[in-house]
Design a protein around this motif. Structure first.
Motif, PDB file in Angstrom:
ATOM      1  N   ASN A   2      44.254 -34.028  -4.156  1.00 32.33           N
ATOM      2  CA  ASN A   2      42.855 -33.979  -3.717  1.00 32.33           C
ATOM      3  C   ASN A   2      42.127 -35.188  -4.300  1.00 32.33           C
ATOM      4  N   ILE A   3      42.074 -36.262  -3.518  1.00 36.66           N
ATOM      5  CA  ILE A   3      41.477 -37.505  -3.993  1.00 36.66           C
ATOM      6  C   ILE A   3      40.135 -37.703  -3.303  1.00 36.66           C
ATOM      7  N   GLU A   4      39.124 -38.017  -4.109  1.00 36.53           N
ATOM      8  CA  GLU A   4      37.785 -38.274  -3.584  1.00 36.53           C
ATOM      9  C   GLU A   4      37.245 -39.552  -4.199  1.00 36.53           C
ATOM     10  N   LEU A   5      36.280 -40.147  -3.534  1.00 35.80           N
ATOM     11  CA  LEU A   5      35.639 -41.346  -4.073  1.00 35.80           C
ATOM     12  C   LEU A   5      34.952 -41.028  -5.392  1.00 35.80           C
ATOM     13  N   ILE A   6      34.821 -42.047  -6.214  1.00 32.42           N
ATOM     14  CA  ILE A   6      34.179 -41.907  -7.516  1.00 32.42           C
ATOM     15  C   ILE A   6      32.721 -42.328  -7.373  1.00 32.42           C
ATOM     16  N   HIS A   7      31.809 -41.363  -7.593  1.00 32.21           N
ATOM     17  CA  HIS A   7      30.373 -41.634  -7.441  1.00 32.21           C
ATOM     18  C   HIS A   7      29.613 -41.554  -8.757  1.00 32.21           C
ATOM     19  N   THR A   8      30.113 -40.799  -9.701  1.00 36.20           N
ATOM     20  CA  THR A   8      29.368 -40.551 -10.936  1.00 36.20           C
ATOM     21  C   THR A   8      30.246 -40.822 -12.149  1.00 36.20           C
ATOM     22  N   GLU A   9      29.604 -40.851 -13.307  1.00 34.49           N
ATOM     23  CA  GLU A   9      30.349 -41.010 -14.561  1.00 34.49           C
ATOM     24  C   GLU A   9      31.336 -39.854 -14.739  1.00 34.49           C
ATOM     25  N   ALA A  10      30.932 -38.657 -14.362  1.00 31.78           N
ATOM     26  CA  ALA A  10      31.825 -37.492 -14.475  1.00 31.78           C
ATOM     27  C   ALA A  10      33.044 -37.665 -13.562  1.00 31.78           C
ATOM     28  N   ASP A  11      32.828 -38.150 -12.347  1.00 35.66           N
ATOM     29  CA  ASP A  11      33.941 -38.422 -11.431  1.00 35.66           C
ATOM     30  C   ASP A  11      34.880 -39.468 -12.046  1.00 35.66           C
ATOM     31  N   TYR A  12      34.279 -40.488 -12.641  1.00 32.43           N
ATOM     32  CA  TYR A  12      35.043 -41.573 -13.263  1.00 32.43           C
ATOM     33  C   TYR A  12      35.913 -41.040 -14.402  1.00 32.43           C
ATOM     34  N   GLN A  13      35.334 -40.219 -15.268  1.00 30.56           N
ATOM     35  CA  GLN A  13      36.088 -39.652 -16.388  1.00 30.56           C
ATOM     36  C   GLN A  13      37.213 -38.752 -15.882  1.00 30.56           C
TER      37      GLN A  13
END
Length: 122
Positions: A2-13
């Protein structure tokens, strides 16, 4: 997967954690493919949110001189004379186009670094 684009710092971490979990993936496996996709997404996010500034050409020149074991006198053939070398290194004079060409050709220094906007002397 399940791969999604990184939009936030939380997504990045979360993406970094997933990369760490997949780090030992065997080549040519679905896990290796997932690792590569996450790595590309993280790279894109980092380029947008943590850009790396171009180096100052004078600092770059000083660092390369140290790395190559060069003295100011060693730069004279590329910059014309001792006065030019001293003025450039002390930010009293800008690198000329000819100096940039000579340093690039003679010492294989990065054109991108040499033509970057210099930091003004305070």
């Amino acid at each position: 997967m399940n791969i999604e684009l990184i939009h936030t710092e939380a997504d990045y971490q979360a993406a970094l954690r997933r990369i760490r979990a997949l780090w030992e993936a065997e080549p040519h496996t679905p896990q290796a493919d997932e690792l590569e996709i996450w790595s590309m997404l993280v790279n894109k996010y980092e380029e947008e949110h943590f850009p790396i500034e171009e180096p100052d050409p004078i600092e770059y020149l000083k660092i390369r001189m140290e790395e190559l074991g060069l003295s100011q006198e060693d730069l004279v053939p590329y910059m014309g004379n001792k006065g030019n070398v001293s003025k450039v290194l002390n930010r009293k004079r800008s690198l000329s186009l000819q100096m940039i060409r000579n340093l690039h050709r003679g010492l294989n220094l990065s054109l991108e670094a040499l033509i970057a906007e210099p930091i003004q002397a305070g």
